[in-house]
Enzyme design. Structure first.
Site, PDB file in Angstrom:
ATOM      1  N   CYS A 102       0.799  -1.221   0.000  1.00 37.53           N
ATOM      2  CA  CYS A 102       0.000   0.000   0.000  1.00 37.53           C
ATOM      3  C   CYS A 102       0.838   1.280   0.000  1.00 37.53           C
ATOM      4  CB  CYS A 102      -0.934  -0.013   1.198  1.00 37.53           C
ATOM      5  SG  CYS A 102      -1.748  -1.617   1.443  1.00 37.53           S
TER       6      CYS A 102
ATOM      7  N   HIS B  76      -3.815   6.385   0.042  1.00 33.73           N
ATOM      8  CA  HIS B  76      -4.052   5.004  -0.369  1.00 33.73           C
ATOM      9  C   HIS B  76      -5.517   4.678  -0.157  1.00 33.73           C
ATOM     10  CE1 HIS B  76      -4.169   0.724  -0.586  1.00 33.73           C
ATOM     11  NE2 HIS B  76      -4.287   0.569   0.722  1.00 33.73           N
TER      12      HIS B  76
ATOM     13  N   ASN C 233      -9.855  -1.969  -3.742  1.00 31.24           N
ATOM     14  CA  ASN C 233      -8.515  -1.702  -3.200  1.00 31.24           C
ATOM     15  C   ASN C 233      -7.499  -2.423  -4.073  1.00 31.24           C
ATOM     16  OD1 ASN C 233      -6.079  -1.773  -1.772  1.00 31.24           O
ATOM     17  ND2 ASN C 233      -7.055  -1.963   0.214  1.00 31.24           N
TER      18      ASN C 233
END
Length: 340
Positions: A115, A257, A287
């Site tokens: 991430c 993120h 995601n």
């Protein structure tokens, strides 16, 4: 001195898009409306069974090169961020260099981060350019996290998505990127971990913090990751502002993120910034790990929400535990369109 400038960005998404309606048909027992309201994710992309990180990286980089008429011979380095490589050996970036037909004098390097990977990749590119080692770099993010996830895993399957991005980083006389700050806490390695995918057998691996409820090789402690984010990112922001000698009000937009809607709303509240300064754009894409920030940048460029007058702060955080931030002004996007 030459500085790194973030140029055009190309995005590749797999053909298969899995929506909340698809999951409702497959798992009517899951409380999907409630889950999606928390995650903010209503669709995700899933790589094909015969599609892997190098394939998606190649497709994203090809879109970048073809779409922006980039001479492949001008590329000095490939930086490829992935936690789902085709092989432990060889380096995925080497496979992509060959498929793209780049010069054999071109450097190629994989780095394993999730991430926070895009921010780390930008710092590596910035160092190569400032050091006079490279003038044109392709920074690639490519993940196939869905291959780690069991089809019956209600927690992870509703969040993670496969994608790849390719960003052209070029030498420029204009200083638009920096300063950078980073943090690492390997004690939290057991909060997000893939079992049985490396040399260490699961019997000798770190143990999950709580009972593993599903068969996925990937394990995530979502509550602990949220606690980590709220404890580490506000101090990072304060340190970055202090290093740049500016205030929070001087930052026009926070590019975070895109983990889940719940996490970003919690972090925005912890930072004390208005929601309109921290865009959330994961509803139809999920995601995508290291690809979330470049995908967000491309979307904001397309909508006109990024321009050279706006000071942005990028914030990556998650698996590792790892986090990083950088200040940036988008000098490339002035008068341009980024619609690939």
């Amino acid at each position: 001195m030459n500085y790194a400038q973030i140029g055009p960005i190309a995005v590749y998404l797999p053909e298969k898009c899995e929506t909340i309606d698809d999951l409702k048909l497959e798992h009517p027992e899951w409380e999907l409306d409630e889950i999606c309201a928390k995650t903010g994710i209503y669709a995700r992309y899933v790589s094909a069974p015969d599609e892997f990180a190098s394939d998606m990286a190649y497709k994203a980089a090809s879109k970048l090169i073809d779409g922006y008429d980039i001479d492949p011979k001008s590329i000095d380095f490939i930086l490829l961020c992935t936690q789902s490589p085709d092989y432990p050996i060889p380096t995925t970036a080497c496979l992509v260099q060959h498929r793209l037909g780049l010069r054999v004098e071109c450097g190629a390097l994989d780095f394993n981060l999730g991430c926070s990977g895009y921010v780390y990749g930008l710092s590596l590119a910035d160092g190569l350019i400032r050091g006079g080692i490279a003038k044109r770099i392709i920074l690639i993010t490519a993940e196939t996290y869905t291959k780690y996830i069991d089809s019956g895993d209600r927690s992870l399957r509703t969040i993670f998505s496969d994608a790849a991005t390719a960003t052209l980083i070029e030498a420029s006389e204009q200083h638009s990127l920096g300063p950078f700050l980073f943090g690492t806490d390997g004690e939290g390695a057991d909060t997000l971990i893939a079992y049985g995918k490396g040399m260490r057998p699961e019997s000798l691996s770190l143990k999950p913090r709580h009972r593993r409820r599903w068969k996925s090789s990937l394990y995530m402690d979502g509550a602990e990751l949220m606690s980590f984010t709220n404890s580490k990112i506000p101090p990072l922001v304060a340190q970055l502002l202090d290093k740049a000698n500016i205030t929070k009000d001087d930052v026009n937009i926070f590019l975070m993120h895109q983990a889940t809607k719940k996490m970003l709303q919690s972090l925005t509240s912890s930072l004390g910034i208005p929601p309109e300064k921290a865009p959330i754009r994961m509803e139809h894409i999920g995601n995508t790990v290291s690809s979330t920030i470049p995908i967000l940048i491309r979307e904001l460029r397309e909508s006109g929400e990024l321009n050279p007058e706006k000071k942005a702060m990028m914030l990556g955080f998650g698996v590792g535990l790892s986090w990083g931030g950088v200040l940036w002004k988008d000098s490339w996007s002035a008068g341009r369109s980024d619609r690939l």
